[in-house]
Design a protein around this motif. Structure first.
Motif: not given
Length: 837
Positions: A43, A746, A749, A783-785, A791, A793
């Motif tokens: 991702r 963005e 992360d 969004q956080y990865r 992910q 969201m």
């Protein structure tokens, strides 16, 4: 006959593929050009401000938008994900020039483009396609609009939109534009699964997709979703239930490909209609607000306490239909697509057979009364009122004037528009060749489009009284007159639409057959290119209509003992039935010519100028039936020009594109004919004119990106044969400005941003007396990865919980302050967890 048509459609694929060796993918495959949107092994942050480099919708062949004299826009899957869109209408309102009214729920939204009229729901002048073929031939069937039968999910690779231009000649019934939803095709191995839940509303959903090459010349993709829940508004029952599964498999050859695809959709969602609105102030300075106990952002006149719909079915037998059916879609389709290079020609073929059924069960609010001032026909306060359903069933209502703190009583028509057959077969075959000339390149295209569209629809009605209560608690009310005679039965005043007539109890059983040869020529020399295209549509319309509305002694009222007590109550004596023994024929033909011509000048690599003139048309569908346009004696159409509405458009502008910045500006004007109905019964026969400017742009620098657009429109009703008084007025609900903007920041992360949608004020009605305020809605997302391939969201739609009015039905401020209207949903927040594999 149908088997023969299917064979003729699929035969070109069999013939061409049988003489081609299997080696590599054909580079013209549109899905292969969209690999940026395909699943990746890991991702990565979403990519905005990255415009589609090759555009294929509504044109002869895929081209760089800067080399095409058309107004085009595209949304890639990664962009759509960030928008937090929960319906197709939510997606399309982010495309400049498109006006979307999506307060009805997932389907039956109203769409139009560049000031073209929006007299009723659906999309009359704009065609919605899946992979290059229309979902329905006509996008505005009454309560059978295209968006009921299409879903955007993880199968989607991109959305392409063409406004005006060659849409008139490269698709039937789409002079305003074409919206094409393009599917993933498994070019890159990988997939994803995502779980979503509503944090402040009841909805759970799972999405998934997976695609992969099987061999060097064979690949597949599959995906779908399932969801369940009450939804964004409080209705007191599970209003959303169902899902979709789609699949395609592609075989690549040395000079082309063949793709087989399938779709299964079984889904239902609520249909939100008008509710009560408090309207005070003056026409020049009106004030719109909610009544006590009813929030226009969260409540609905749907309620589990209403019970199911009791009426006669399509064959005039007593039946009970579940209110939870809502807008239900049942679609099974199979399609084939191929593209091959044969002797310097590129042959493209698409065909799809679809079985489509469903419809809409809804609560249509006819009138809203102050309980202390009911009309005499509803008791006028002289009788006894009791609750007929819900937890207080049988309880006497002592004071209608103070009921639920708002003192309102509603006369509604609970009804089912049953679209038992909207199936179609669609076939499009075209050939394109580019000739190299001493000073340029000449491209020729020729094609033949055929379609058969069924339209079987039954309109089933009952009517009742109910109170106004929030949280899905509204209930039906019984009325007994002063003489002690019950005027309603279990809350039902009658098993028809209203009064003592069979108005709108109907059946349509009609078939549309369309044949449209088309062709284009385009010449390019250095920075100049000029092109022209033609399309000749012919249509045959045949079938039967049933209904007391047709006159000629067709009786539509009889008593029916629904409760089986052996006695016909007052309400049971008002039962509408369909006079199936007295059909009116439908038997007419139409034909019209569409054409478009445009020129482009590529001033420099990043900059181009263009201009285009187009004349197209939209064939009449169900809106001219049950009208004076079609004879009830022999089914003919006395005036052939009533079979279609013409749209003439002129547009021109410039396009600028660099790796960081894209900016397009287009001026446009349109003259439009429209034969239609408004509010279900008002026939219009109009001419409109509109002009304006639309601008869209995108910018990216480092981790920041921005996309946005604004459309300025000036529209006017030129004339109306049925109502001369509206000449010179601005069409209802047409704002001067529409705008959208999406700023995003963005990193590896996280991604954070917002999506702003807005419109300026508009008139509530064509008489231009009551102004409805504009609005700006803000949708925010994060969004956080935390891990590779994982992910989280968070999406907040209508972050600031604004009241945004899409529709007010009052022509002026009502004297009692009670009106009807539809507003956008209030704030709803969802959380998603996604895993890519």
């Amino acid at each position: 006959m149908r088997a023969k048509a299917v064979y003729l459609a699929f035969a070109p694929v069999v013939l061409v593929s049988s003489v081609t060796p299997a080696l590599a993918a054909e580079p013209g495959d549109r899905a292969a050009e969209l690999v940026v949107t395909q699943a990746q092994p890991a991702r990565t942050p979403a990519t905005l401000a990255n415009p589609i480099q090759v555009f294929s919708t509504g044109v002869a062949r895929g081209r760089d938008p800067l080399d095409s004299a058309t107004s085009t826009s595209g949304l890639q899957q990664s962009e759509i994900e960030l928008l937090g869109a929960r319906s197709l209408g939510d997606i399309l309102r982010n495309i400049p020039g498109i006006r979307t009214e999506s307060s009805t729920g997932d389907g039956s939204s109203a769409y139009t483009i560049r000031g073209l009229p929006l007299a009723s729901g659906g999309s009359k002048y704009m065609q919605i396609q899946e992979d290059g073929l229309p979902v329905l031939e006509f996008g505005d069937f009454f309560n059978g609009a295209t968006d009921i039968f299409i879903r955007a999910d993880f199968n989607l690779a991109a959305v392409e939109a063409i406004r005006g231009g060659s849409a008139s000649t490269f698709a039937s019934n789409s002079p305003g534009g074409v919206i094409n939803l393009i599917s993933r095709t498994g070019d890159v191995r990988g997939g994803a699964i995502q779980l979503t839940t509503g944090l402040d509303y009841d909805m759970d959903r799972v999405d998934f997709h997976y695609g992969s090459p099987i061999t060097d010349t064979l690949r597949f993709h599959m995906g779908g979703f399932y969801r369940t829940g009450e939804g964004q508004r409080d209705v007191g029952f599970n209003a959303y239930e169902g899902g979709q599964l789609r699949f395609n498999i592609t075989k690549d050859f040395a000079n082309g490909y063949v793709r087989l695809s399938g779709k299964y959709l079984d889904d239902r969602s609520p249909h939100y209609l008008w509710g009560p609105v408090r309207i005070t102030g003056t026409n020049d300075n009106p004030v719109f607000s909610s009544f006590e106990g009813y929030d226009v952002r969260r409540d609905s006149m749907l309620s589990g306490n209403l019970g199911d719909l009791i009426t006669l079915d399509a064959d005039n037998n007593p039946t009970v239909l579940p209110l939870s059916q809502g807008q239900d879609a049942n679609v099974r389709s199979i399609g084939i697509e191929s593209r091959f290079d044969v002797a310097d020609w590129t042959i493209t073929h698409r065909a799809r057979y679809s079985e489509i059924a469903g419809g809409t069960t809804r609560n249509l609010v006819s009138n809203i009364y102050s309980g202390s001032a009911l009309p005499a026909s509803l008791g006028g306060g002289t009788g006894t009122f009791t609750y007929a359903t819900g937890p207080r069933a049988g309880e006497v209502i002592s004071s209608l004037g103070t009921l639920n703190g708002n003192g309102l009583v509603v006369a509604s028509a609970l009804n089912r528009i049953d679209s038992s057959d909207l199936g179609n077969f669609i076939n499009d075959l075209r050939a394109t060749r580019a000739f190299t000339l001493p000073r340029g390149e000449l491209t020729l295209t020729g094609g033949l489009y055929n379609s058969r569209q069924n339209f079987r629809s039954d309109w089933l009605y009952s009517n009742h009284l109910q109170d106004v209560a929030g949280d899905g608690q509204s209930a039906l009310i019984n009325f007994t007159n002063a003489a002690g005679v019950a005027q309603s039965q279990d809350g039902y005043l009658g098993f028809n639409r209203s009064g003592g007539t069979a108005f709108f109890r109907r059946r349509y059983d009609v078939q549309y057959e369309i044949a449209a040869p088309y062709g284009s020529v385009n010449y390019r020399s250095g920075p100049f290119s000029v092109g022209a295209s033609l399309r000749y549509d012919t249509g045959q319309v045949s079938g039967e209509l049933f209904g007391a509305d047709l006159g000629g002694g067709r009786v539509g009222i009889m008593p029916v003992d629904f409760n089986g007590d052996g006695v016909f109550s007052v309400a049971e004596g008002r039962t509408a039935f369909t006079p199936l023994d007295r059909p009116a024929p439908v038997d007419y033909d139409y034909d019209y010519l569409s054409y478009s011509t445009g020129v482009t000048y590529r001033v420099a690599e990043p900059f181009a100028l263009f201009a285009r003139y187009s004349r197209g048309a939209r064939a009449a569908a169900d809106k001219v039936l049950f009208s004076s346009k079609v004879s009830t004696i022999d089914g003919s159409m006395p005036d052939p020009e009533d079979g279609y509405d013409v749209v003439e458009q002129l547009e021109g502008g410039f396009k600028y594109r660099t790796p960081q910045l894209t900016f397009n500006v287009t001026g446009f004007s349109a003259d439009t004919e429209d034969t239609n109905v408004q509010a279900g019964a008002i026939t219009t026969d109009r001419e409109y004119t509109a002009y304006g400017v639309e601008a869209e742009g995108s910018y990216r620098r480092g981790g920041f990106s921005f996309t946005g657009g604004v459309t300025w429109t000036q529209a006017e009703i030129v004339s109306d044969r049925a109502n001369a008084a509206v000449a010179g007025m601005v069409p209802r609900r047409q704002p001067d400005f529409l705008f959208q903007a999406t700023p995003v920041y963005e990193t590896r992360d996280f991604t954070v941003g917002a999506n702003l949608i807005g419109a300026t004020s508009s008139w509530s009605d064509d008489v231009n007396v009551l102004k409805v305020p504009g609005y700006t809605l803000v949708n925010a997302f994060v969004q956080y990865r935390p891990l590779d391939r994982v992910q989280l969201m968070l999406v907040a739609n209508n972050l600031f919980d604004e009241v945004a009015w899409y529709e007010i039905t009052s022509r002026s401020v009502p004297t009692n302050g009670v009106g009807r209207g539809r507003a956008a949903n209030g704030r709803t927040v969802s959380l998603s967890a996604r895993y890519d594999f």
